[in-house]
Design a protein around this motif. Structure first.
Motif, mmCIF file in Angstrom:
data_model
loop_
_atom_site.group_PDB
_atom_site.id
_atom_site.type_symbol
_atom_site.label_atom_id
_atom_site.label_comp_id
_atom_site.label_asym_id
_atom_site.label_seq_id
_atom_site.Cartn_x
_atom_site.Cartn_y
_atom_site.Cartn_z
ATOM 1 N N LYS A 170 0.835 -1.215 0.000
ATOM 2 C CA LYS A 170 0.000 0.000 0.000
ATOM 3 C C LYS A 170 0.869 1.264 0.000
ATOM 4 C CE LYS A 170 -2.107 -1.052 3.857
ATOM 5 N NZ LYS A 170 -1.243 -2.216 4.162
ATOM 6 N N SER A 171 1.791 1.348 0.963
ATOM 7 C CA SER A 171 2.643 2.545 1.021
ATOM 8 C C SER A 171 3.534 2.637 -0.211
ATOM 9 C CB SER A 171 3.517 2.523 2.280
ATOM 10 O OG SER A 171 2.707 2.541 3.433
ATOM 11 N N THR A 172 3.974 1.485 -0.699
ATOM 12 C CA THR A 172 4.813 1.474 -1.904
ATOM 13 C C THR A 172 4.028 2.063 -3.083
ATOM 14 O OG1 THR A 172 5.948 -0.470 -1.041
ATOM 15 C CG2 THR A 172 6.222 -0.026 -3.388
ATOM 16 N N PRO A 214 1.931 11.095 5.017
ATOM 17 C CA PRO A 214 2.623 9.818 5.192
ATOM 18 C C PRO A 214 2.100 9.005 6.370
ATOM 19 C CG PRO A 214 4.066 11.657 5.776
ATOM 20 C CD PRO A 214 2.774 12.248 5.332
ATOM 21 N N GLN A 215 2.435 7.724 6.350
ATOM 22 C CA GLN A 215 2.052 6.826 7.434
ATOM 23 C C GLN A 215 2.795 7.232 8.710
ATOM 24 O OE1 GLN A 215 2.756 2.822 6.194
ATOM 25 N NE2 GLN A 215 1.609 1.920 7.884
ATOM 26 N N GLY A 216 2.180 7.018 9.858
ATOM 27 C CA GLY A 216 2.902 7.184 11.117
ATOM 28 C C GLY A 216 2.801 8.551 11.751
ATOM 29 N N LEU A 269 -3.700 9.633 1.488
ATOM 30 C CA LEU A 269 -3.598 9.495 2.946
ATOM 31 C C LEU A 269 -3.197 8.064 3.287
ATOM 32 C CD1 LEU A 269 -6.891 11.194 2.879
ATOM 33 C CD2 LEU A 269 -5.438 11.961 4.733
ATOM 34 N N ASP A 270 -2.102 7.912 4.018
ATOM 35 C CA ASP A 270 -1.601 6.571 4.343
ATOM 36 C C ASP A 270 -1.986 6.180 5.769
ATOM 37 O OD1 ASP A 270 -0.350 4.138 4.308
ATOM 38 O OD2 ASP A 270 1.582 4.898 3.599
ATOM 39 N N GLU A 271 -3.004 5.376 5.880
ATOM 40 C CA GLU A 271 -3.511 4.863 7.161
ATOM 41 C C GLU A 271 -3.723 5.950 8.225
ATOM 42 O OE1 GLU A 271 -2.241 1.109 8.623
ATOM 43 O OE2 GLU A 271 -1.246 0.566 6.746
ATOM 44 N N PRO A 272 -4.577 6.935 7.901
ATOM 45 C CA PRO A 272 -4.788 8.020 8.871
ATOM 46 C C PRO A 272 -5.470 7.569 10.166
ATOM 47 C CG PRO A 272 -6.343 8.208 7.050
ATOM 48 C CD PRO A 272 -5.350 7.151 6.669
HETATM 49 MG MG LIG Z 1 2.228 1.178 4.803
#
Ligand SMILES: [Mg+2]
Ligand SMILES: Nc1ncnc2c1ncn2[C@@H]1O[C@H](COP(=O)(O)OP(=O)(O)OP(=O)(O)O)[C@@H](O)[C@H]1O
Length: 238
Positions: A40-42, A82-84, A159-162
Motif C-alpha cells: 500500500k505505502s509502496t 505519510p504513514q505514522g 492518505l496513508d492509514e490516517p
Molecule cells: Mg504502509
C-alpha cells in the motif's frame, strides 16, 4: 484524474508492485485496503515519486508523470500524508503547518488564508498553535499531518492509514475531516486497514495483496463485508 497503469515498482532489485492498475476519478474518494506489507505505502510512494516506477505509468490529468521529480509533483498539486503521523516534534504546530507551504513561501496572503482554513477545520490545532508538535496526542498529530499536506493546496491528496492507532471517536473525527475535504472537491486516495471506516466513506475500493490488486468494487453496490474480508485476509487463490 489519477491513474496507475500496470505499475511495477520496488526497492532496488526487489519488485513489490507487480502491475498495479487503479483509477481515482476527479472528486472521488477511493480506498486502497490490504494487510501489512502488501504494497500500500509502496503504491503511494510510486505516485508521489519517492520511488521510481520500473514499468507502467502514473498518469495525472492525462499526463504521464513517471519522470517528474518528487519535489515537482507537489506543484502538480499532488500531496501525501505519510504513514505514522510524522511531525517535526521540536517545532510548534504552526511552524509544522508552514513547512507544508514551503515551496510557495512568497505567497504570504494565501498562506495566511490557508492557515486559517486548516485551523477552522481542526480547531484543536488552533488552540495549540504555539505548542511543540511533539507534545500533541496521536489524533492531534494526525490532524497536524493532514493539515500540513493541505497547506500545499493539493487537488489530489493521498492518505496513508490516517486511522491507525487512534481511538474510535478520533477515527470518526478523521473520517469526517476526510469527507469534508471531499466536499470541497479534493480527489482522495485513502490507504486503510480499517475496513469499516473505509467502506463508510469511500465510493470505490481496491484490495491489494502481494503487490497485486486482488479485488475492486464500487461501494454501495451491495458490497459484502465477508466477500471483501475473504480477499483482504487472503488465503485462497482467486
Ligand atoms: Mg504502509
Ligand atoms: N525502503 C524499503 N526497502 C526495502 N523494502 C521495503 C522498503 N519499504 C518497504 N519495503 C518492503 O516492501 C513490502 C511492501 O511494503 P509497504 O510499506 O508498501 O507495505 P504496506 O502495505 O504499506 O504495509 P503496512 O500496512 O504495514 O504499512 C514489504 O515487504 C516491505 O518489507
Amino acid at each position: 484524474m489519477l491513474k496507475l497503469e500496470n505499475v511495477i515498482a520496488g526497492y532496488g532489485r526487489t519488485r513489490i508492485l507487480h502491475g498495479v492498475s487503479m483509477n481515482v476519478p476527479k472528486g472521488g474518494l477511493v480506498a486502497l485496503l490490504g494487510g501489512n506489507g502488501t504494497g500500500k505505502s509502496t503504491t503511494l510512494k510510486s505516485i508521489v515519486g519517492l520511488i521510481a516506477v520500473q514499468e507502467g505509468d502514473v498518469i495525472l490529468d492525462g499526463k504521464v508523470i513517471n519522470a517528474v521529480p518528487a519535489e515537482q509533483r507537489v506543484s502538480h498539486r499532488l500531496s501525501m500524508v505519510p504513514q505514522g503521523k510524522e511531525v517535526f516534534g521540536a517545532m510548534s504546530v504552526e511552524e509544522n503547518l508552514l513547512m507544508g507551504a514551503f515551496h510557495r513561501r512568497k505567497d504570504r496572503r494565501e498562506i495566511a488564508e490557508d492557515l486559517e482554513s486548516v485551523y477552522c477545520r481542526f480547531k484543536r490545532l488552533k488552540d495549540r498553535r504555539a505548542v511543540s508538535a511533539g507534545l500533541l496526542s496521536g489524533g492531534e498529530r494526525q490532524m497536524l499531518s493532514i493539515g500540513r499536506s493541505l497547506m500545499a493546496r493539493p487537488s489530489v491528496l493521498l492518505l496513508d492509514e490516517p486511522s491507525a492507532a487512534l481511538a474510535p471517536r478520533v477515527v470518526e473525527e478523521i473520517a469526517e475531516a476526510i469527507l469534508d475535504l471531499r466536499s470541497l472537491g479534493l480527489t482522495l486516495l485513502l490507504v486503510e486497514q480499517n475496513v469499516g471506516m473505509a467502506l463508510d466513506i469511500a465510493d470505490y475500493v481496491y484490495v491489494i495483496r502481494g503487490g497485486r490488486i486482488a479485488y475492486e468494487r464500487e461501494v454501495g453496490s451491495g458490497i459484502a463485508m465477508n466477500e471483501l474480508q475473504e480477499f483482504y485476509l487472503g488465503g485462497e487463490k482467486h
